[in-house]
Design an enzyme around this catalytic site. Structure first.
Site, PDB file in Angstrom:
ATOM      1  N   SER A  31      41.173  30.693  42.949  1.00  0.00           N
ATOM      2  CA  SER A  31      39.843  30.683  42.323  1.00  0.00           C
ATOM      3  C   SER A  31      39.250  29.285  42.286  1.00  0.00           C
ATOM      4  O   SER A  31      39.878  28.354  41.778  1.00  0.00           O
ATOM      5  CB  SER A  31      39.927  31.164  40.876  1.00  0.00           C
ATOM      6  OG  SER A  31      40.180  32.526  40.838  1.00  0.00           O
ATOM      7  N   HIS A  62      35.621  33.707  44.609  1.00  0.00           N
ATOM      8  CA  HIS A  62      36.386  34.044  45.816  1.00  0.00           C
ATOM      9  C   HIS A  62      35.400  34.528  46.869  1.00  0.00           C
ATOM     10  O   HIS A  62      34.668  35.476  46.632  1.00  0.00           O
ATOM     11  CB  HIS A  62      37.370  35.174  45.537  1.00  0.00           C
ATOM     12  CG  HIS A  62      38.545  34.757  44.732  1.00  0.00           C
ATOM     13  ND1 HIS A  62      39.778  34.529  45.279  1.00  0.00           N
ATOM     14  CD2 HIS A  62      38.668  34.524  43.417  1.00  0.00           C
ATOM     15  CE1 HIS A  62      40.619  34.168  44.334  1.00  0.00           C
ATOM     16  NE2 HIS A  62      39.972  34.164  43.187  1.00  0.00           N
ATOM     17  N   HIS A  84      43.885  40.435  44.186  1.00  0.00           N
ATOM     18  CA  HIS A  84      44.768  40.444  43.007  1.00  0.00           C
ATOM     19  C   HIS A  84      45.220  41.861  42.680  1.00  0.00           C
ATOM     20  O   HIS A  84      44.455  42.813  42.826  1.00  0.00           O
ATOM     21  CB  HIS A  84      44.037  39.889  41.779  1.00  0.00           C
ATOM     22  CG  HIS A  84      43.657  38.460  41.893  1.00  0.00           C
ATOM     23  ND1 HIS A  84      42.437  38.055  42.404  1.00  0.00           N
ATOM     24  CD2 HIS A  84      44.315  37.331  41.549  1.00  0.00           C
ATOM     25  CE1 HIS A  84      42.378  36.731  42.378  1.00  0.00           C
ATOM     26  NE2 HIS A  84      43.501  36.272  41.865  1.00  0.00           N
ATOM     27  N   TYR A  86      45.551  42.894  39.715  1.00  0.00           N
ATOM     28  CA  TYR A  86      44.760  43.383  38.575  1.00  0.00           C
ATOM     29  C   TYR A  86      43.426  43.997  39.000  1.00  0.00           C
ATOM     30  O   TYR A  86      42.790  44.705  38.225  1.00  0.00           O
ATOM     31  CB  TYR A  86      44.549  42.299  37.515  1.00  0.00           C
ATOM     32  CG  TYR A  86      43.672  41.131  37.911  1.00  0.00           C
ATOM     33  CD1 TYR A  86      42.291  41.266  38.024  1.00  0.00           C
ATOM     34  CD2 TYR A  86      44.226  39.878  38.137  1.00  0.00           C
ATOM     35  CE1 TYR A  86      41.492  40.190  38.377  1.00  0.00           C
ATOM     36  CE2 TYR A  86      43.440  38.798  38.489  1.00  0.00           C
ATOM     37  CZ  TYR A  86      42.077  38.960  38.603  1.00  0.00           C
ATOM     38  OH  TYR A  86      41.296  37.900  38.961  1.00  0.00           O
ATOM     39  N   GLU A  87      43.000  43.713  40.220  1.00  0.00           N
ATOM     40  CA  GLU A  87      41.767  44.341  40.716  1.00  0.00           C
ATOM     41  C   GLU A  87      42.029  45.767  41.195  1.00  0.00           C
ATOM     42  O   GLU A  87      41.114  46.457  41.637  1.00  0.00           O
ATOM     43  CB  GLU A  87      41.211  43.540  41.897  1.00  0.00           C
ATOM     44  CG  GLU A  87      40.726  42.161  41.530  1.00  0.00           C
ATOM     45  CD  GLU A  87      40.376  41.366  42.774  1.00  0.00           C
ATOM     46  OE1 GLU A  87      39.214  41.424  43.196  1.00  0.00           O
ATOM     47  OE2 GLU A  87      41.272  40.704  43.343  1.00  0.00           O
ATOM     48  N   ALA A 114      44.528  29.221  40.293  1.00  0.00           N
ATOM     49  CA  ALA A 114      44.053  28.685  39.017  1.00  0.00           C
ATOM     50  C   ALA A 114      45.026  29.180  37.954  1.00  0.00           C
ATOM     51  O   ALA A 114      45.500  30.311  38.033  1.00  0.00           O
ATOM     52  CB  ALA A 114      42.660  29.235  38.733  1.00  0.00           C
ATOM     53  N   MET A 202      47.807  34.884  37.333  1.00  0.00           N
ATOM     54  CA  MET A 202      47.849  36.297  37.725  1.00  0.00           C
ATOM     55  C   MET A 202      48.023  36.501  39.228  1.00  0.00           C
ATOM     56  O   MET A 202      47.583  37.509  39.787  1.00  0.00           O
ATOM     57  CB  MET A 202      46.566  36.989  37.266  1.00  0.00           C
ATOM     58  CG  MET A 202      46.327  36.898  35.778  1.00  0.00           C
ATOM     59  SD  MET A 202      44.723  37.562  35.327  1.00  0.00           S
ATOM     60  CE  MET A 202      44.579  36.950  33.634  1.00  0.00           C
ATOM     61  N   SER A 203      48.640  35.527  39.892  1.00  0.00           N
ATOM     62  CA  SER A 203      48.826  35.673  41.348  1.00  0.00           C
ATOM     63  C   SER A 203      50.104  34.959  41.759  1.00  0.00           C
ATOM     64  O   SER A 203      51.003  34.756  40.941  1.00  0.00           O
ATOM     65  CB  SER A 203      47.621  35.067  42.082  1.00  0.00           C
ATOM     66  OG  SER A 203      47.550  33.674  41.856  1.00  0.00           O
ATOM     67  N   ASN A 226      42.372  25.729  32.393  1.00  0.00           N
ATOM     68  CA  ASN A 226      42.180  25.868  30.936  1.00  0.00           C
ATOM     69  C   ASN A 226      43.529  25.710  30.254  1.00  0.00           C
ATOM     70  O   ASN A 226      44.580  25.881  30.892  1.00  0.00           O
ATOM     71  CB  ASN A 226      41.596  27.254  30.604  1.00  0.00           C
ATOM     72  CG  ASN A 226      42.472  28.380  31.125  1.00  0.00           C
ATOM     73  OD1 ASN A 226      42.394  28.751  32.306  1.00  0.00           O
ATOM     74  ND2 ASN A 226      43.331  28.914  30.273  1.00  0.00           N
ATOM     75  N   HIS A 238      35.644  32.578  32.654  1.00  0.00           N
ATOM     76  CA  HIS A 238      35.774  32.205  34.060  1.00  0.00           C
ATOM     77  C   HIS A 238      35.009  30.925  34.432  1.00  0.00           C
ATOM     78  O   HIS A 238      35.342  30.271  35.421  1.00  0.00           O
ATOM     79  CB  HIS A 238      35.334  33.371  34.951  1.00  0.00           C
ATOM     80  CG  HIS A 238      35.853  33.276  36.342  1.00  0.00           C
ATOM     81  ND1 HIS A 238      37.125  33.691  36.695  1.00  0.00           N
ATOM     82  CD2 HIS A 238      35.315  32.769  37.471  1.00  0.00           C
ATOM     83  CE1 HIS A 238      37.317  33.446  37.971  1.00  0.00           C
ATOM     84  NE2 HIS A 238      36.235  32.895  38.471  1.00  0.00           N
TER      85      HIS A 238
HETATM   86  N1  HPA Z   1      45.935  33.016  31.961  1.00  0.00           N
HETATM   87  C1  HPA Z   1      46.142  33.779  33.067  1.00  0.00           C
HETATM   88  N2  HPA Z   1      45.594  33.516  34.241  1.00  0.00           N
HETATM   89  C2  HPA Z   1      44.801  32.435  34.335  1.00  0.00           C
HETATM   90  C3  HPA Z   1      44.550  31.604  33.230  1.00  0.00           C
HETATM   91  C4  HPA Z   1      45.146  31.917  31.970  1.00  0.00           C
HETATM   92  O1  HPA Z   1      44.974  31.226  30.956  1.00  0.00           O
HETATM   93  N3  HPA Z   1      43.703  30.623  33.660  1.00  0.00           N
HETATM   94  C5  HPA Z   1      43.469  30.860  34.978  1.00  0.00           C
HETATM   95  N4  HPA Z   1      44.128  31.959  35.389  1.00  0.00           N
END
Ligand code: HPA
Length: 263
Positions: A31, A62, A84, A86-87, A114, A202-203, A226, A238
Site C-alpha cells: 500500500s 493499489h 489480499h 481480506y478482500e 504497510a 494483513m499480507s 501507523n 487509510h
Molecule cells: N494493522 C494491520 N494492518 C495494517 C496496519 C495495522 O495497524 N497498518 C497498516 N496495515
C-alpha cells in the site's frame, strides 16, 4: 522458465506481451509503495485486468498494474497492487506473484507492505526488514507445506547490510500476520507484543510461506504507516498509510534498487 498447467494461460499471455522467459527480480509493492514502479526503466506496463487469472486489485493505494523493465541493469517485474485475503481472494490468488516469480526463475523476490508498529521504539515512516513472521491463528496457507522452515534471518542480514552501505536507516523485527480487514484491538496489540511481534499487517506471510514452498529466495520490508491500535491513542485510517509512504518512498525505492543490484 517453469510452466505449470494452472498458470500457463497467464504466463503465455505475459510472454506474448514481450516479457522474457527469465527475469532477475520480482517486486511486490505494498500500500502506497507503488512509486518504486516509476523508477523502472524501459517499462512495459500491463493492467491486471488484461491478464488471464488475475483478479483486479481493489484497495485504495493499489493501482493494479504489472510493470516490467530494468533496474540497475537487471530485469524486474513489479506488482503494483496486491490481492489480499481480506478482500475475499483465496490464498491461492494472494500468492499469484510468488508463482509468477517461480515461473520466471526469479533469483529474488522482494515483498513490501504497510504495517502498524507494535514495538514502541519504532515510529511512523520507519522501514523494517522482516526477520521472521508470527501467525497467531496459523490460517495462512491452503497448501500444507511441511517443508516450511523459512530461515529469513540470513537474507535479512544481507539486506540490512545493503541498507547500511546505502545510508538508509532500517529497523529489524518480526511481522505478525492478521487476516483483517479490521484493524486490531488494543488488547490484541498488547498480546501480540508479549509474543514477540514488532509490526502487524494483513499480507506478506502467505507470500513468504509460498516462496519457501517453491524455493524462491524472498526478502520482505515493512513500512510503518501507523502505530498499532492503542499505542498513539488515535483512530487509525487509510490516509495515514499514504502520508507515511510519502515520507519514505524515495528511501524505499532506493533500498529496493540496491537489493536488486547487490543481492
Ligand atoms: N494493522 C494491520 N494492518 C495494517 C496496519 C495495522 O495497524 N497498518 C497498516 N496495515
Amino acid at each position: 522458465m517453469k510452466l505449470t498447467d494452472s498458470l500457463s494461460k497467464c504466463i503465455n499471455y505475459l510472454l506474448k506481451q514481450g516479457i522474457p522467459e527469465v527475469v532477475d527480480s520480482v517486486v511486490v509493492l505494498g500500500s502506497g509503495l507503488g512509486n518504486f514502479a516509476d523508477t523502472i526503466n524501459n517499462t512495459l506496463t500491463i493492467p491486471y485486468k488484461d491478464i488471464p487469472l488475475f483478479p483486479e486489485a481493489s484497495v485504495a493505494g493499489h493501482s493494479g498494474l504489472l510493470v516490467f523493465g530494468s533496474v540497475a541493469g537487471k530485469t524486474v517485474l513489479a506488482f503494483s497492487g496486491r490481492f489480499h485475503h481480506y478482500e475475499g481472494y483465496p490464498f491461492s490468488k494472494t500468492v499469484l506473484p510468488v508463482h509468477i516469480a517461480s515461473a520466471f526463475d526469479a533469483k529474488k523476490l522482494v515483498i513490501s507492505n504497510a504495517a502498524g508498529a507494535i514495538n514502541t521504539n519504532f515510529k511512523v515512516g520507519d522501514l523494517m526488514v522482516i526477520d521472521d513472521i508470527v501467525r497467531p491463528f496459523h490460517s495462512v496457507s491452503t497448501i500444507p507445506s511441511p517443508k516450511f522452515r523459512y530461515n529469513l534471518y540470513q537474507i535479512a542480514n544481507r539486506v540490512r547490510k545493503i541498507a547500511v552501505e546505502s545510508g538508509i536507516d532500517v529497523q529489524r523485527g518480526n511481522y505478525l500476520y492478521v487476516k483483517g480487514p479490521n484493524y486490531e484491538t488494543s488488547a490484541e496489540i498488547r498480546a501480540f507484543r508479549i509474543i514477540g511481534a514488532d509490526v502487524v499487517g494483513m499480507s506478506t506471510a502467505p507470500e513468504l510461506i509460498e516462496a519457501s514452498r517453491l524455493g524462491v529466495s524472498a526478502t520482505a520490508i515493512s513500512l510503518v504507516t501507523n502505530m498499532a491500535a492503542g499505542i498513539a491513542g488515535i483512530k487509525l485510517d487509510h490516509s495515514e498509510v499514504k502520508q507515511a509512504a510519502e515520507k519514505r518512498k524515495d528511501d524505499f525505492a532506493r533500498l529496493v534498487t540496491e537489493i536488486i543490484r547487490c543481492l
